[in-house]
Design an enzyme around this catalytic site. Structure first.
Site, PDB file in Angstrom:
ATOM      1  N   ASP A 243       0.909  -1.041  -0.127  1.00  0.00           N
ATOM      2  CA  ASP A 243      -0.115   0.092  -0.050  1.00  0.00           C
ATOM      3  C   ASP A 243       0.821   1.291  -0.146  1.00  0.00           C
ATOM      4  O   ASP A 243       0.369   2.444   0.449  1.00  0.00           O
ATOM      5  CB  ASP A 243      -1.080  -0.052   1.221  1.00  0.00           C
TER       6      ASP A 243
HETATM    7  N1  3YE Z   1       1.541  -6.877  -2.423  1.00  0.00           N
HETATM    8  C1  3YE Z   1       2.568  -5.925  -2.394  1.00  0.00           C
HETATM    9  N2  3YE Z   1       2.419  -4.727  -2.593  1.00  0.00           N
HETATM   10  C2  3YE Z   1       1.139  -3.931  -2.675  1.00  0.00           C
HETATM   11  N3  3YE Z   1      -0.885  -6.930  -2.582  1.00  0.00           N
HETATM   12  C3  3YE Z   1      -1.754  -6.127  -2.482  1.00  0.00           C
HETATM   13  C4  3YE Z   1      -1.283  -4.668  -2.727  1.00  0.00           C
HETATM   14  C5  3YE Z   1      -0.061  -4.962  -2.647  1.00  0.00           C
HETATM   15  C6  3YE Z   1       0.382  -6.314  -2.535  1.00  0.00           C
HETATM   16  O1  3YE Z   1       1.083  -2.713  -2.283  1.00  0.00           O
HETATM   17  N4  3YE Z   1       3.883  -6.282  -2.489  1.00  0.00           N
HETATM   18  C7  3YE Z   1      -4.436  -9.346   3.604  1.00  0.00           C
HETATM   19  C8  3YE Z   1      -3.558  -7.934   3.640  1.00  0.00           C
HETATM   20  C9  3YE Z   1      -2.944  -7.994   1.945  1.00  0.00           C
HETATM   21  C10 3YE Z   1      -3.426 -10.451   3.852  1.00  0.00           C
HETATM   22  O2  3YE Z   1      -2.414 -10.364   4.850  1.00  0.00           O
HETATM   23  N5  3YE Z   1      -3.524 -11.639   3.343  1.00  0.00           N
HETATM   24  C11 3YE Z   1      -3.032 -12.751   3.310  1.00  0.00           C
HETATM   25  C12 3YE Z   1      -3.663 -13.826   2.485  1.00  0.00           C
HETATM   26  C13 3YE Z   1      -5.144 -13.959   3.102  1.00  0.00           C
HETATM   27  C14 3YE Z   1      -6.049 -14.913   2.265  1.00  0.00           C
HETATM   28  O3  3YE Z   1      -5.417 -15.468   1.531  1.00  0.00           O
HETATM   29  O4  3YE Z   1      -7.100 -14.841   2.217  1.00  0.00           O
HETATM   30  C15 3YE Z   1      -1.579 -12.911   2.796  1.00  0.00           C
HETATM   31  O5  3YE Z   1      -0.579 -13.786   3.435  1.00  0.00           O
HETATM   32  O6  3YE Z   1      -1.066 -12.149   1.706  1.00  0.00           O
HETATM   33  C16 3YE Z   1      -3.360  -6.313  -2.642  1.00  0.00           C
HETATM   34  C17 3YE Z   1      -3.852  -6.164  -1.050  1.00  0.00           C
HETATM   35  C18 3YE Z   1      -3.228  -7.156  -0.323  1.00  0.00           C
HETATM   36  C19 3YE Z   1      -3.913  -7.031   1.112  1.00  0.00           C
END
Ligand code: 3YE
Length: 197
Positions: A142
């Site tokens: 983010d």
């Molecule tokens: N990855 C990077 N930089 C960014 N992904 C997203 C945005 C973004 C990105 O700016 N490098 C929820 C928060 C993450 C979480 O912790 N999720 C878990 C998995 C949960 C599941 O599978 O249900 C995880 O381990 O990643 C998109 C938003 C990411 C939100």
């Protein structure tokens, strides 16, 4: 027309808005495929006749899962990847493969409330506006260059769930607006800022 692959988890509102806007011509894009880590949105993809790839993360390391995501994505050679409420953190090697090509929608008015539960954080802090932010994805969650943002007023009557419900409309309009600016080649990245022409 720009080719776009959309990545999703479970929520339909941002995907639905992009599908409708592509269908009615508001967004002049070719949605090549939708890739989800759950199968929840497969039937919505089917209604719009767009290939859906369910790439389940369960039982896989992050690297193994991302290798499968890349296989699903790369066969379409997309110009852009849109994270339409795709709720997983991407590794630096995934991010490096698509520099300034991945757009995310975050459900807060950044830099407030980074991370997983921004509406809960907004509720607990007692803020009187909530918002959404579309940004390019970099290694830092983010923190990438902001493309566009918007806010709406809330008050003490809003629960965290009420904020989430009201926020969905802001999320989808901000993401679709950002995508429109990007595909029209109007967004230029300078360090961690953008210039919109
Ligand atoms: N990855 C990077 N930089 C960014 N992904 C997203 C945005 C973004 C990105 O700016 N490098 C929820 C928060 C993450 C979480 O912790 N999720 C878990 C998995 C949960 C599941 O599978 O249900 C995880 O381990 O990643 C998109 C938003 C990411 C939100």
């Amino acid at each position: 027309r720009k080719r776009v692959v959309i990545m999703v988890t479970k929520e339909a509102h941002c995907l639905g808005d992009i599908l409708v806007k592509a269908f009615d011509g508001t967004l002049d894009i070719d949605i090549a495929a939708i890739v989800g880590n759950y199968d929840h949105l497969g039937s919505l993809a089917e209604k719009f006749d767009i290939p859906f790839h369910h790439v389940c993360h369960e039982g896989l390391s992050r690297e193994e899962h991302e290798a499968k995501l890349q296989d699903a994505i790369d066969q379409y050679s997309p110009d852009y990847i849109v994270l339409a409420k795709f709720m997983r953190i991407l590794t630096p090697s995934f991010v490096a493969k698509y520099p300034s090509k991945i757009i995310n929608i975050h459900h807060s008015f950044l830099p407030a409330f980074i991370g997983a539960k921004p509406y809960q954080q907004a509720f607990e802090r007692g803020v009187k506006i909530i918002g959404a932010t579309a940004h390019f994805v970099t290694n830092d969650l983010d923190e990438g260059p902001i493309i566009t943002q918007n806010v709406i007023p809330v008050d003490h009557n809003f629960s965290a769930a009420d904020m989430a419900r009201a926020g969905r409309d802001v999320e989808k309009s901000v993401l679709s607006k950002a995508l429109g600016l990007v595909i029209d080649d109007r967004v230029f990245v300078y360090g961690n800022r953008t210039v919109i022409l």
